[in-house]
Design a protein around this motif. Structure first.
Motif, PDB file in Angstrom:
ATOM      1  N   ILE B 147       0.839  -1.201   0.000  1.00  0.00           N
ATOM      2  CA  ILE B 147       0.000   0.000   0.000  1.00  0.00           C
ATOM      3  C   ILE B 147       0.872   1.249   0.000  1.00  0.00           C
ATOM      4  O   ILE B 147       0.556   2.247  -0.644  1.00  0.00           O
ATOM      5  CB  ILE B 147      -0.916   0.001   1.241  1.00  0.00           C
ATOM      6  N   SER B 148       1.988   1.184   0.742  1.00  0.00           N
ATOM      7  CA  SER B 148       2.799   2.388   0.913  1.00  0.00           C
ATOM      8  C   SER B 148       3.734   2.657  -0.251  1.00  0.00           C
ATOM      9  O   SER B 148       4.302   3.738  -0.341  1.00  0.00           O
ATOM     10  CB  SER B 148       3.644   2.269   2.178  1.00  0.00           C
ATOM     11  N   LEU B 149       3.921   1.664  -1.128  1.00  0.00           N
ATOM     12  CA  LEU B 149       4.855   1.874  -2.240  1.00  0.00           C
ATOM     13  C   LEU B 149       4.291   2.880  -3.226  1.00  0.00           C
ATOM     14  O   LEU B 149       3.170   2.716  -3.690  1.00  0.00           O
ATOM     15  CB  LEU B 149       5.077   0.557  -2.976  1.00  0.00           C
ATOM     16  N   PRO B 150       5.065   3.886  -3.569  1.00  0.00           N
ATOM     17  CA  PRO B 150       4.618   4.756  -4.649  1.00  0.00           C
ATOM     18  C   PRO B 150       4.708   3.978  -5.970  1.00  0.00           C
ATOM     19  O   PRO B 150       5.713   3.320  -6.226  1.00  0.00           O
ATOM     20  CB  PRO B 150       5.630   5.897  -4.645  1.00  0.00           C
ATOM     21  N   PHE B 152       5.208   4.834  -9.004  1.00  0.00           N
ATOM     22  CA  PHE B 152       6.308   5.157  -9.915  1.00  0.00           C
ATOM     23  C   PHE B 152       7.625   4.595  -9.423  1.00  0.00           C
ATOM     24  O   PHE B 152       8.456   4.160 -10.208  1.00  0.00           O
ATOM     25  CB  PHE B 152       6.409   6.670 -10.110  1.00  0.00           C
ATOM     26  N   PHE B 153       7.791   4.552  -8.099  1.00  0.00           N
ATOM     27  CA  PHE B 153       9.040   4.022  -7.559  1.00  0.00           C
ATOM     28  C   PHE B 153       9.125   2.519  -7.795  1.00  0.00           C
ATOM     29  O   PHE B 153      10.145   1.999  -8.246  1.00  0.00           O
ATOM     30  CB  PHE B 153       9.133   4.345  -6.065  1.00  0.00           C
TER      31      PHE B 153
END
Lengths: 533, 328
Positions: B147-150, B152-153
């Motif tokens: 959930i916390s992963l952006p 684009f990253f």
């Protein structure tokens, strides 16, 4: 201190010493306030504590780090870069050059015919349309005088006379070249004594005014001209290397180093000389230190995480970017929570038409797709060229405004059930105003859920901001934010080569959002009185 | 039930009307620089009308010369007849462009949705049945990290590892260089190959929320009285979990899964943009950044419609799946 109090204190001390309470003594039961209970439950949750420590570390990194860091957010760095730059071209003059005395008679066709005949070894030639022959008179090695009808009309020579700051007329040119090419080193012209020294320098009354050489050195670029000394050294270098066969003539450029000691400064300058066989020209290149932006330099002692695409220190940018991202997150959450509390509180407490109206607004807001709206507004602000600072404020306002319906919905739901409870009847009976009843009695009861949703909201606000900034539609240069730092990865070369430009910022975002979510989870569990652990 | 559904549909249409109006008003408030650009281009051509004349003509053609309210009703009148105008940046009718690009997004959505269900629900059940164990912590942490992963990253990381370092996949696009020389099976494989990374991105980023939802609901069910009863009467743990607990967990799951079905058409804006896939998300991103009002307008109203349909399905399924729920 009164007697009574003194007695109390003494008694307390006594009791503590004895450590004996009667069975029905209240002090036997350790009482914790609800807040302390929540804190105790929270700190017992190991994952939540990990999240909290990450958050503390991130805050220290962003807010204290920026102060400690020796660099500034908007500080550019430069470096000297060694670049090979072409500074001169040199050519041995293998073609005849013409010295023109009588331009009317020494026309270009005569010049060409003269050279043709010199090469054939003829001593005279004729031109159609002119009966009298042209005479070729070799006055020195490689110097030919052309005359017709007893008049000298010009001369042909491979060497060149260059004067410092003045142009030479035919006589000076001819005599200097003749003196240079023959053994007779002095001549008199118009009553002035001239001398040509061994290296080709032309002296007028003992003062050097120019020189004769068979090489042409022409500067390229910013250098306007070279000193004669340099040209002579270069010429000597070219001659010796040429004879030694150091320059390959098969079209391949061999690099040869030419070291020149500058007589005025005493410094040694290194040049790279290569021979271009195609136009039989030497190219003189030099390593020149250029003062450039320190772009994408790898992590080093000065820049722990290297520098980024604008020549700024990555670590410092990350710290300031963290500030921006966190502050934006907090302001957004503040805006959406306060709006949500007010709207949800009013809606839940009053019910009826007000409730219906607010809830329909919430329904509409829920349906409006937020990402496209943000992208369109961002693109519009791009088109209008909005100032980065104002842009940041707009971004916070818009994000906050788009976020409130969720909180309003939750607050309303809680208040609907709370307002039927006895303490609210009591509050009403004491005659408190509606405002006081809502915000002093109802909202504090929603606080646990609000705190949890605000914590989670912080994470998602940071994520949205980062995504927008990544797309180039959020926080803009010169401000740093974690999202716009990663923006560099849009360039495939950066993606593959300069990992330090985008990975640290990505990890910062991931850790921070993760930590907010962990803490939010931990708080929810801690606030939940049903939780057994 | 029937009455309730009809009422809900009517309310949804009303909401959609207001949402469309809000979006229209917002779009009209923007500087419509695209029209100005086109007008400037046209006026540059030899023997052309002046810039002002072109601007007036284009504004009239796009209903931009009227006020917001009459302009909106003009748009609405056409939209009801499914005429959303011509896209400015794609120079074809909006609906035609839409039907060209929607299927890629839909296919991506379906595949990642199925994978999401297959991965997230079992993980959620496992995490709930092993509450507070190491397994639970690991699964929860992975879910939260997803959930916390952006987006684009994560996409950049995938590209770095699998496209650049390992060279298994290509960085951008839907088809490879030799696409046109392949037979139809090869073309299919080529496209599938290009969709691996985008779908991985979508799945990893989306399993978190569904997994957590499953876990929460499963925990709630596991703490209920009938599960205690089932255990008390000596049923094997497997039966307790799969026959008693999990079936009841399915009630909220089915409603939320049903509600997210319309979302399969919404496309993944960020992911498609990052991988350069010509789906509805990427297309509308380009339209939006270029100020293509007809297409952006259509896309946003379409998204709102999907949300409303999703909510409607959730509410109806809630009543259908759980016989205890009576709809007023």
């Amino acid at each position: 201190m009164t007697e009574n109090n003194k007695y109390d204190v003494e008694k307390n001390v006594q009791v503590e010493e004895n450590e004996t309470y009667s069975l029905n003594d209240d002090r036997r039961v350790k009482v914790l306030s609800p807040g302390a209970m929540v804190a105790k439950r929270f700190f017992r949750n190991r994952i939540a504590v990990v999240g909290l420590s990450i958050l503390v570390a991130m805050f220290l990194f962003s807010f204290v780090g920026g102060v400690i860091s020796p660099y500034n957010e908007k500080q550019f760095f430069y470096r000297y870069d060694q670049r090979i730059k072409e500074i001169a071209g040199a050519k041995e003059n293998t073609d005849f050059r013409y010295l023109i005395k009588d331009a009317d008679r020494f026309t270009s066709i005569v010049q060409a015919t003269a050279v043709l005949n010199i090469n054939k070894g003829e001593s005279q030639f004729t031109m159609t349309g002119n009966k009298s022959p042209y005479h070729i008179n070799q006055t020195a090695e490689g110097l030919y005088e052309i005359s017709v009808d007893g008049h000298v009309i010009g001369a042909v020579c491979k060497s060149i006379l260059s004067l410092d700051g003045e142009t030479a007329d035919y006589d000076l040119n001819y005599n200097a070249l003749k003196a240079f090419l023959s053994d007779q080193k002095t001549f008199v012209l118009d009553g002035v004594n001239y001398e040509v020294d061994e290296t080709g320098g032309l002296l007028r009354d003992g003062k050097e005014i120019g020189y004769v050489s068979s090489y042409v050195v022409s500067p390229i670029g910013a250098v306007s001209d070279f000193s004669r000394d340099f040209k002579e050294e270069l010429q000597y270098f070219l001659e010796t290397n040429d004879e030694a066969g150091n320059f390959k003539r098969n079209g391949e450029n061999e690099k040869t180093q030419f070291v020149y000691k500058n007589p005025t400064s005493g410094e040694e300058e290194t040049y790279i000389v290569s021979f271009n066989a195609a136009d039989s020209r030497w190219v003189i290149k030099r390593y020149q230190a250029e003062y450039v932006y320190d772009l994408y330099s790898a992590p080093s002692k000065e820049h722990w995480l290297g520098t980024e695409g604008n020549g700024m220190d990555m670590l410092t940018r990350l710290m300031y970017g963290g500030r921006v991202s966190l502050v934006i997150g907090f302001i957004v959450v503040f805006i959406e929570t306060s709006l949500g509390i007010v709207m949800g509180g009013i809606s839940g407490y009053f019910g009826g038409a007000v409730d219906f109206l607010i809830m329909r607004i919430v329904d509409i807001m829920f349906c409006i797709p937020s990402t496209p709206i943000l992208i369109i507004i961002g693109a519009a602000m791009d088109a209008l060229g909005v100032d980065p600072t104002i842009r940041m404020i707009y971004l916070m306002l818009i994000l906050g405004f788009l976020g409130w319906p969720g909180i309003a919905h939750m607050v309303r739901g809680q208040i609907l059930s709370l307002r039927e409870q006895e303490f609210m009847t009591a509050a009403e009976a004491t005659g408190l105003s509606a405002k006081r009843r809502i915000f002093k009695h109802l909202v504090p009861n929603v606080m646990p859920q609000l705190i949890v949703s605000a914590t989670m909201g912080l994470g998602s606000a940071i994520l949205v901001e980062a995504t927008l900034s990544f797309l180039g539609l959020g926080v803009r240069f010169p401000f740093a934010s974690w999202g716009n730092i990663i923006n560099g990865v849009n360039d495939t070369y950066v993606l593959t080569t300069y990992l330090w430009v985008w990975i640290p910022a990505g990890i910062c975002i991931l850790l921070t959002v993760l930590a907010f979510n962990l803490v939010g989870d931990g708080l929810r569990d801690a606030f939940d009185p049903k939780m057994k652990r | 039930m029937k009455k309730y559904i009809i009422k809900r549909i009517l309310v949804s249409i009303l909401i959609l009307f207001f949402v469309a109006f809000c979006i229209y008003a917002l779009m009209r408030c923007l500087p419509h620089s695209y029209v100005e650009t086109i007008a400037r281009q046209k006026s540059m051509q030899p023997n052309s009308k002046s810039y002002e004349e072109w601007l007036a003509q284009l504004n009239a053609a796009y209903n931009l010369d009227k006020n917001i309210v009459p302009g909106f009703f003009g748009w609405l009148g056409n939209a009801i007849r499914l005429d959303f105008g011509d896209s400015w940046s794609w120079t074809v009718p909006v609906t035609q462009k839409f039907s060209d690009v929607i299927w890629l997004s839909f296919v991506m959505g379906v595949i990642s949705f199925v994978l999401e269900l297959i991965i997230a629900i079992p993980l959620g059940v496992v995490a709930a049945t092993h509450q507070y164990s190491k397994l639970d912590y690991v699964i929860s942490l992975i879910a939260l990290a997803g959930i916390s992963l952006p987006t684009f990253f994560f996409a950049s990381l995938l590209k770095l590892v699998f496209s650049v370092k390992l060279g298994w996949f290509e960085l951008y696009g839907l088809v490879g260089r030799y696409y046109n020389q392949l037979d139809s099976w090869g073309q299919f494989l080529d496209k599938a190959h290009h969709l691996v990374l985008p779908i991985t991105t979508l799945v990893v980023l989306s399993i978190g929320s569904l997994m957590r939802y499953t876990r929460t609901n499963m925990l709630e069910v596991l703490s209920s009285d009938y599960v205690r009863t089932a255990r008390a009467k000596g049923l094997p743990e497997k039966d307790v979990i799969f026959k008693h607990a999990f079936r009841n967990t399915l009630i909220p799951l089915v409603t939320i899964v049903g509600g997210s079905l319309p979302g399969l058409f919404s496309g993944a804006l960020i992911t498609e943009t990052l991988y350069g896939l010509p789906g509805i998300g990427f297309t509308s991103y380009q339209s939006m950044t270029q100020g293509d009002i007809p297409f952006s307008m259509f896309y946003m109203v379409f998204l709102s419609m999907l949300t409303l349909v999703g909510n409607l399905i959730t509410d109806i399924l809630y009543a259908v799946v759980d016989p205890r729920v009576r709809l007023a």
